[in-house]
Design an enzyme around this catalytic site. Structure first.
Site, PDB file in Angstrom:
ATOM      1  N   GLY A  46       0.826  -1.122  -0.057  1.00 39.97           N
ATOM      2  CA  GLY A  46      -0.148   0.048  -0.166  1.00 39.97           C
ATOM      3  C   GLY A  46       0.667   1.302   0.028  1.00 39.97           C
ATOM      4  O   GLY A  46       1.867   1.266   0.732  1.00 39.97           O
ATOM      5  N   GLN A  51       2.655   9.853   1.132  1.00 41.66           N
ATOM      6  CA  GLN A  51       3.932   9.574   1.426  1.00 41.66           C
ATOM      7  C   GLN A  51       5.308   9.873   0.301  1.00 41.66           C
ATOM      8  O   GLN A  51       6.401   9.691   0.497  1.00 41.66           O
ATOM      9  CB  GLN A  51       3.998   7.846   1.373  1.00 41.66           C
ATOM     10  CG  GLN A  51       3.487   7.369   2.727  1.00 41.66           C
ATOM     11  CD  GLN A  51       3.040   5.784   2.482  1.00 41.66           C
ATOM     12  OE1 GLN A  51       2.134   5.254   2.116  1.00 41.66           O
ATOM     13  NE2 GLN A  51       4.165   5.238   3.351  1.00 41.66           N
ATOM     14  N   CYS A  91       5.272  -0.123   7.438  1.00 42.33           N
ATOM     15  CA  CYS A  91       4.880   1.247   6.604  1.00 42.33           C
ATOM     16  C   CYS A  91       6.089   1.424   5.925  1.00 42.33           C
ATOM     17  O   CYS A  91       7.260   1.569   6.299  1.00 42.33           O
ATOM     18  CB  CYS A  91       4.560   2.176   7.511  1.00 42.33           C
ATOM     19  SG  CYS A  91       4.052   3.895   6.438  1.00 42.33           S
ATOM     20  N   LEU A  92       6.050   1.821   4.401  1.00 42.56           N
ATOM     21  CA  LEU A  92       7.189   1.964   3.639  1.00 42.56           C
ATOM     22  C   LEU A  92       7.959   3.416   4.239  1.00 42.56           C
ATOM     23  O   LEU A  92       9.254   3.630   4.048  1.00 42.56           O
ATOM     24  CB  LEU A  92       6.990   2.258   2.432  1.00 42.56           C
ATOM     25  CG  LEU A  92       6.558   1.005   1.553  1.00 42.56           C
ATOM     26  CD1 LEU A  92       5.955   1.159   0.226  1.00 42.56           C
ATOM     27  CD2 LEU A  92       7.728   0.074   1.552  1.00 42.56           C
ATOM     28  N   HIS A 133      -5.157   1.871   6.903  1.00 41.64           N
ATOM     29  CA  HIS A 133      -3.722   2.601   7.334  1.00 41.64           C
ATOM     30  C   HIS A 133      -3.525   3.618   6.310  1.00 41.64           C
ATOM     31  O   HIS A 133      -2.779   4.685   6.617  1.00 41.64           O
ATOM     32  CB  HIS A 133      -2.748   1.460   7.000  1.00 41.64           C
ATOM     33  CG  HIS A 133      -1.443   1.665   7.046  1.00 41.64           C
ATOM     34  ND1 HIS A 133      -0.434   1.267   8.090  1.00 41.64           N
ATOM     35  CD2 HIS A 133      -0.419   2.496   6.286  1.00 41.64           C
ATOM     36  CE1 HIS A 133       0.573   1.826   8.008  1.00 41.64           C
ATOM     37  NE2 HIS A 133       0.663   2.399   6.705  1.00 41.64           N
ATOM     38  N   GLU A 134      -3.841   3.542   4.958  1.00 43.04           N
ATOM     39  CA  GLU A 134      -3.424   4.506   3.750  1.00 43.04           C
ATOM     40  C   GLU A 134      -4.530   5.546   4.135  1.00 43.04           C
ATOM     41  O   GLU A 134      -4.111   6.699   3.690  1.00 43.04           O
ATOM     42  CB  GLU A 134      -3.629   3.536   2.363  1.00 43.04           C
ATOM     43  CG  GLU A 134      -2.492   2.669   1.947  1.00 43.04           C
ATOM     44  CD  GLU A 134      -1.375   2.672   2.488  1.00 43.04           C
ATOM     45  OE1 GLU A 134      -0.991   3.706   2.341  1.00 43.04           O
ATOM     46  OE2 GLU A 134      -0.934   1.697   2.828  1.00 43.04           O
ATOM     47  N   HIS A 137      -2.994   7.955   6.238  1.00 44.29           N
ATOM     48  CA  HIS A 137      -1.842   8.890   5.705  1.00 44.29           C
ATOM     49  C   HIS A 137      -2.438  10.118   4.933  1.00 44.29           C
ATOM     50  O   HIS A 137      -1.879  11.032   5.367  1.00 44.29           O
ATOM     51  CB  HIS A 137      -1.148   8.199   4.696  1.00 44.29           C
ATOM     52  CG  HIS A 137      -0.016   7.167   5.204  1.00 44.29           C
ATOM     53  ND1 HIS A 137       0.812   7.621   5.993  1.00 44.29           N
ATOM     54  CD2 HIS A 137       0.144   5.846   4.904  1.00 44.29           C
ATOM     55  CE1 HIS A 137       1.686   6.543   6.195  1.00 44.29           C
ATOM     56  NE2 HIS A 137       1.428   5.416   5.598  1.00 44.29           N
TER      57      HIS A 137
END
Ligand code: QAP
Ligand code: CO
Length: 166
Positions: A46, A51, A91-92, A133-134, A137
């Site tokens: 994701g 991000q 998370c990236l 989660h996304e 962001h």
């Protein structure tokens, strides 16, 4: 296509609230393609526009085993949720950190697809966690914001050291 730079926690830009997308044009399509390349290269399941320092309501998800099922959500909204589940999230933007977070078990999401068409999706399990989660962001929230201040501060320190030593 191009691989985009991903903001790393605790970059303050990760707390920016994203604006909604008014037209799904070629500029958005280019961003979707670049974000997809960036997510698959990482590799991740994701990625939110936040991000990659683009503060618009756009997220990409691919939780498939085969990595050939890209899901694009523009202006996503959770219209209902129920139940609870704990999931070990990563998370990236917080590489190397995995912590359990409690979220809704099931969500109903409304969004626009890459053609600008509205759709509704019922999600559960990993996809449900990933969507929540996304979307966080886009609201300027990172999963570590759900942890205790002690854990979050340890992660903050670790990330700052990691970035200094790179
Ligand atoms: C969000 O996260 C997510 O630490 C997507 O070293 C994750 O793709 C939602 C990644 C888990 C639900 C469950 C993380 C890659 C990828 C790392 C990701 C890393 C390399 C994270
Ligand atoms: Co993330």
């Amino acid at each position: 296509m191009a691989i985009l730079d991903i903001l790393n926690y605790p970059d303050p830009r990760l707390h920016t609230v994203a604006k909604s997308v008014s037209v799904v044009d070629e500029v958005i399509h280019r961003l979707i393609d670049d974000m997809a390349e960036t997510m698959y290269a990482a590799p991740g399941i994701g990625l939110a526009a936040t991000q990659v320092n683009q503060h618009i309501q756009l997220i990409l998800i691919d939780t498939s085993e085969t990595k050939d099922h890209l899901q694009v959500f523009i202006n996503p909204k959770i219209i209902s949720k129920n139940g609870e589940q704990d999931y070990e999230e990563g998370c990236l933007s917080v590489p190397g950190v995995y912590e359990s977070v409690t979220r809704a078990e099931k969500v109903k999401v409304e969004a626009l697809d890459r053609t600008g068409k509205k759709f509704i999706l019922h999600a559960e399990g990993l996809l449900s966690v990933c969507i929540q989660h996304e979307i966080d962001h886009l609201l300027g929230k990172v999963f570590v914001d759900y942890l205790s201040p002690l854990k979050r501060n340890r992660i903050r320190t670790k990330m700052i050291k990691q970035q200094r030593d790179r």
